[in-house]
Design an enzyme around this catalytic site. Sequence first.
Site, PDB file in Angstrom:
ATOM      1  N   ASN A   9       0.947  -1.503  -0.375  1.00 13.35           N
ATOM      2  CA  ASN A   9       0.019  -0.175   0.198  1.00 13.35           C
ATOM      3  C   ASN A   9       0.843   1.170   0.256  1.00 13.35           C
ATOM      4  OD1 ASN A   9      -2.801  -0.644   0.019  1.00 13.35           O
ATOM      5  ND2 ASN A   9      -2.241  -2.588   1.743  1.00 13.35           N
ATOM      6  N   ILE A  12       6.489  -0.261  -3.576  1.00 14.95           N
ATOM      7  CA  ILE A  12       6.324  -1.487  -4.856  1.00 14.95           C
ATOM      8  C   ILE A  12       7.807  -2.202  -4.899  1.00 14.95           C
ATOM      9  CG2 ILE A  12       6.163  -2.853  -7.116  1.00 14.95           C
ATOM     10  CD1 ILE A  12       4.218  -0.645  -7.932  1.00 14.95           C
ATOM     11  N   GLY A  94      -5.038 -11.489   3.016  1.00 18.18           N
ATOM     12  CA  GLY A  94      -3.993 -10.428   1.889  1.00 18.18           C
ATOM     13  C   GLY A  94      -3.221 -11.214   1.476  1.00 18.18           C
ATOM     14  N   ASP A  96      -0.740 -11.183   0.069  1.00 19.20           N
ATOM     15  CA  ASP A  96       0.921 -10.584   1.202  1.00 19.20           C
ATOM     16  C   ASP A  96       0.319 -11.672   2.200  1.00 19.20           C
ATOM     17  OD1 ASP A  96      -1.107  -9.041   2.474  1.00 19.20           O
ATOM     18  OD2 ASP A  96       0.700  -7.727   2.915  1.00 19.20           O
ATOM     19  N   ARG A  97      -0.104 -12.340   3.070  1.00 21.50           N
ATOM     20  CA  ARG A  97       0.047 -12.624   4.083  1.00 21.50           C
ATOM     21  C   ARG A  97      -0.440 -13.597   3.973  1.00 21.50           C
ATOM     22  NH1 ARG A  97      -4.530 -10.485   8.046  1.00 21.50           N
ATOM     23  NH2 ARG A  97      -3.559 -11.504   9.643  1.00 21.50           N
ATOM     24  N   ASP A 117       5.244  -8.595   9.922  1.00 15.32           N
ATOM     25  CA  ASP A 117       5.281  -7.816   8.566  1.00 15.32           C
ATOM     26  C   ASP A 117       5.377  -5.997   9.064  1.00 15.32           C
ATOM     27  OD1 ASP A 117       5.794  -5.975   5.936  1.00 15.32           O
ATOM     28  OD2 ASP A 117       4.744  -7.281   5.128  1.00 15.32           O
ATOM     29  N   THR A 172       5.900  18.820  22.134  1.00 17.80           N
ATOM     30  CA  THR A 172       4.989  17.892  20.900  1.00 17.80           C
ATOM     31  C   THR A 172       6.113  17.128  20.218  1.00 17.80           C
ATOM     32  OG1 THR A 172       3.856  19.973  21.149  1.00 17.80           O
ATOM     33  CG2 THR A 172       3.388  18.244  19.270  1.00 17.80           C
TER      34      THR A 172
HETATM   35  N1  LIG Z   1      11.100   5.347   1.250  1.00 18.65           N
HETATM   36  C1  LIG Z   1      10.213   5.261   1.977  1.00 18.65           C
HETATM   37  N2  LIG Z   1       9.273   5.875   1.351  1.00 18.65           N
HETATM   38  C2  LIG Z   1       7.798   5.317   2.473  1.00 18.65           C
HETATM   39  N3  LIG Z   1       8.742   4.839   3.641  1.00 18.65           N
HETATM   40  C3  LIG Z   1       9.090   4.274   3.826  1.00 18.65           C
HETATM   41  C4  LIG Z   1      10.537   5.020   3.105  1.00 18.65           C
HETATM   42  N4  LIG Z   1      11.348   4.309   3.676  1.00 18.65           N
HETATM   43  C5  LIG Z   1      10.883   3.801   4.522  1.00 18.65           C
HETATM   44  N5  LIG Z   1       9.684   3.632   4.383  1.00 18.65           N
HETATM   45  C6  LIG Z   1       9.282   2.305   6.008  1.00 18.65           C
HETATM   46  O1  LIG Z   1       8.426   1.909   5.448  1.00 18.65           O
HETATM   47  C7  LIG Z   1       7.342   1.118   6.166  1.00 18.65           C
HETATM   48  C8  LIG Z   1       6.390   1.266   4.534  1.00 18.65           C
HETATM   49  O2  LIG Z   1       6.808  -0.144   4.442  1.00 18.65           O
HETATM   50  P1  LIG Z   1       6.975  -0.625   3.027  1.00 18.65           P
HETATM   51  O3  LIG Z   1       6.716  -2.294   3.412  1.00 18.65           O
HETATM   52  O4  LIG Z   1       7.293  -0.434   2.354  1.00 18.65           O
HETATM   53  O5  LIG Z   1       5.143  -1.053   2.977  1.00 18.65           O
HETATM   54  P2  LIG Z   1       3.904  -1.543   2.181  1.00 18.65           P
HETATM   55  O6  LIG Z   1       4.559  -2.870   2.058  1.00 18.65           O
HETATM   56  O7  LIG Z   1       3.239  -1.886   2.273  1.00 18.65           O
HETATM   57  O8  LIG Z   1       4.527  -0.718   0.717  1.00 18.65           O
HETATM   58  C9  LIG Z   1       6.595   2.908   6.581  1.00 18.65           C
HETATM   59  O9  LIG Z   1       6.479   2.189   7.829  1.00 18.65           O
HETATM   60  C10 LIG Z   1       7.862   3.655   6.344  1.00 18.65           C
HETATM   61  O10 LIG Z   1       8.672   4.027   8.099  1.00 18.65           O
HETATM   62  C1  LIG Z   2      -3.560  -5.797   6.032  1.00 19.00           C
HETATM   63  C2  LIG Z   2      -3.219  -5.017   4.574  1.00 19.00           C
HETATM   64  C3  LIG Z   2      -3.780  -4.339   4.502  1.00 19.00           C
HETATM   65  C4  LIG Z   2      -1.681  -5.235   5.102  1.00 19.00           C
HETATM   66  O1  LIG Z   2      -1.585  -4.287   4.258  1.00 19.00           O
HETATM   67  P1  LIG Z   2       0.311  -3.628   4.078  1.00 19.00           P
HETATM   68  O2  LIG Z   2       1.087  -2.990   5.124  1.00 19.00           O
HETATM   69  O3  LIG Z   2       1.253  -5.118   2.911  1.00 19.00           O
HETATM   70  O4  LIG Z   2       0.563  -2.667   3.098  1.00 19.00           O
HETATM   71  C5  LIG Z   2      -4.011  -6.667   3.598  1.00 19.00           C
HETATM   72  O5  LIG Z   2      -2.808  -7.452   3.868  1.00 19.00           O
HETATM   73  C6  LIG Z   2      -4.654  -6.516   3.134  1.00 19.00           C
HETATM   74  O6  LIG Z   2      -4.998  -5.819   2.384  1.00 19.00           O
HETATM   75  N1  LIG Z   2      -5.495  -7.467   4.018  1.00 19.00           N
HETATM   76  C7  LIG Z   2      -6.196  -7.524   3.826  1.00 19.00           C
HETATM   77  C8  LIG Z   2      -7.483  -7.924   4.971  1.00 19.00           C
HETATM   78  C9  LIG Z   2      -6.740  -9.131   6.105  1.00 19.00           C
HETATM   79  O7  LIG Z   2      -6.031  -9.582   5.156  1.00 19.00           O
HETATM   80  O8  LIG Z   2      -7.948  -9.683   6.514  1.00 19.00           O
HETATM   81  K   LIG Z   3       1.777  -5.436   5.990  1.00 16.71           K
END
Ligand SMILES: Nc1ncnc2c1ncn2[C@@H]1O[C@H](COP(=O)(O)OP(=O)(O)O)[C@@H](O)[C@H]1O
Ligand SMILES: CC(C)(COP(=O)(O)O)[C@@H](O)C(=O)NCCC(=O)O
Ligand SMILES: [K+]
Length: 244
Positions: A9, A12, A94, A96-97, A117, A172
């Site tokens: 989310n 990539i 998901g 991914d999960r 994750d 803060t």
């Molecule tokens: N360049 C970046 N852009 C966005 N998030 C980043 C970056 N580098 C590290 N992060 C960290 O990665 C996390 C998102 O992880 P990521 O594995 O990319 O997510 P997803 O698999 O959901 O796309 C964020 O909480 C953030 O702290």
């Molecule tokens: C929970 C998630 C949003 C995690 O997504 P990510 O943080 O890896 O981008 C994804 O696995 C998802 O859309 N799951 C569907 C709901 C479930 O796993 O029950």
């Molecule tokens: K995740």
Amino acid sequence: MVLAVDVGNTRIKAAVFEGDILVENFVFVKNELQKNIQNILKKYNKFADLVISCVGDVEKQSFLEFENDLKVHFMSHEDIFPFVNCYATPKTLGIDRMVLAAGATLQFPNQNRLVIDAGTCVTFDFIDEDNNYLGGAITPGLRLRYESLHNYTAKLPLLTLESPKGLIGNSTSDSIHSGVVNGLVYEIDGFIDEYSRQYSNFIIILTGGDTEFLAKRLKNTIFANSNFLLESLSQTFQYKIKND
Ligand SMILES: Nc1ncnc2c1ncn2[C@@H]1O[C@H](COP(=O)(O)OP(=O)(O)O)[C@@H](O)[C@H]1O
Ligand SMILES: CC(C)(COP(=O)(O)O)[C@@H](O)C(=O)NCCC(=O)O
Ligand SMILES: [K+]
């Protein structure tokens, strides 16, 4: 060669695999997807398969244009996985999960496994020693926590991830950093402690974009691997080919 692509989310992630070996990996944003994939295909020029795990909002069509160059596979709930899915709503789990659970099952046989994750969301997934996928938890990730505090209040600034100066935030910003970072660290350690009460023995895998930041702050011993999802994707794909 296999190109594995994980659409999360936030970002990539992609990795080039030669057999089980991860040759190179890449991270990019959604609107640079096609350009980046094209560049990777050009650079290696000997891919047979493109395998995708997608939970983000990217159209399938963005990948289908590469069908002339290689075979395109989208991991889906209909694929064969090496665990029994005990989720009450398996179709909403998901993908991914599911891939993480498959990777944990294949890489760590005959033991209980907890996969964490830390991405946009932090997900917990538990697969027991009999290869039953039991489920886990979903909670906001680090960046999402900072953004939520800013987006849903009038006075809180949007901060970027920083190590808290200590437990007691004295301004803060210090209060926000302590709340977000210490809060998630205690939450993860708390979850692990609670799992430990129910299961005497399990291995813990930590992955996702915040792996490195979190790994050194957790009190529990974990196996940290930022590439665990991509490696699992490649392994799950090999498993699917063997068992189809
Ligand atoms: N360049 C970046 N852009 C966005 N998030 C980043 C970056 N580098 C590290 N992060 C960290 O990665 C996390 C998102 O992880 P990521 O594995 O990319 O997510 P997803 O698999 O959901 O796309 C964020 O909480 C953030 O702290
Ligand atoms: C929970 C998630 C949003 C995690 O997504 P990510 O943080 O890896 O981008 C994804 O696995 C998802 O859309 N799951 C569907 C709901 C479930 O796993 O029950
Ligand atoms: K995740």
